[in-house]
Scaffold this motif. Structure first.
Motif, PDB file in Angstrom:
ATOM      1  N   GLU A  35      -9.848 -43.786 -24.283  1.00 32.60           N
ATOM      2  CA  GLU A  35     -11.031 -43.983 -23.441  1.00 32.60           C
ATOM      3  C   GLU A  35     -10.673 -44.638 -22.115  1.00 32.60           C
ATOM      4  N   ILE A  36      -9.799 -45.634 -22.163  1.00 32.30           N
ATOM      5  CA  ILE A  36      -9.362 -46.306 -20.938  1.00 32.30           C
ATOM      6  C   ILE A  36      -8.666 -45.312 -20.017  1.00 32.30           C
ATOM      7  N   ASN A  39     -10.944 -42.850 -18.326  1.00 31.52           N
ATOM      8  CA  ASN A  39     -11.673 -43.465 -17.214  1.00 31.52           C
ATOM      9  C   ASN A  39     -10.762 -43.728 -16.025  1.00 31.52           C
ATOM     10  N   LYS A  40      -9.546 -43.155 -16.070  1.00 32.34           N
ATOM     11  CA  LYS A  40      -8.556 -43.270 -14.975  1.00 32.34           C
ATOM     12  C   LYS A  40      -8.141 -44.706 -14.730  1.00 32.34           C
ATOM     13  N   GLU A  41      -8.084 -45.491 -15.813  1.00 34.15           N
ATOM     14  CA  GLU A  41      -7.654 -46.882 -15.739  1.00 34.15           C
ATOM     15  C   GLU A  41      -6.360 -47.037 -16.528  1.00 34.15           C
TER      16      GLU A  41
END
Length: 88
Positions: A35-36, A39-41
């Motif tokens: 998920e991180i 989110n492009k993180e």
């Protein structure tokens, strides 16, 4: 090579939980990292490693076997780097 089931057994034993609960722990971890990254993180886990999202700009490349110039569109790449502490 070990598989997920081997990790499930290790976690179940260390945390004194059932294999089903250990499997949920692993799934929660992998889904959280996924998920991180989605989110492009990026995320850094001290003593374990980093999961990094990098944006690559559009680029021109020459195909070595034909000499043809091609355009590579902008895109994201995902990298994992283990901590030095984990690979000792």
């Amino acid at each position: 090579m070990k598989k997920k089931q081997d990790l499930v057994e290790i976690i179940a034993k260390q945390q004194e939980v059932t294999k089903k609960e250990a499997n949920k722990i692993i799934d929660a971890f992998t889904n959280g990292v996924r998920e991180i990254l989605a989110n492009k993180e990026s995320i850094s886990l001290a003593g374990f490693g980093k999961f990094v999202t990098e944006h690559k700009e559009e680029a021109q490349r020459v195909l070595g076997f034909t000499g043809e110039l091609v355009t590579i569109p902008a895109h994201y790449v995902y990298k994992a780097k283990l901590s030095k502490a984990i690979v000792k």
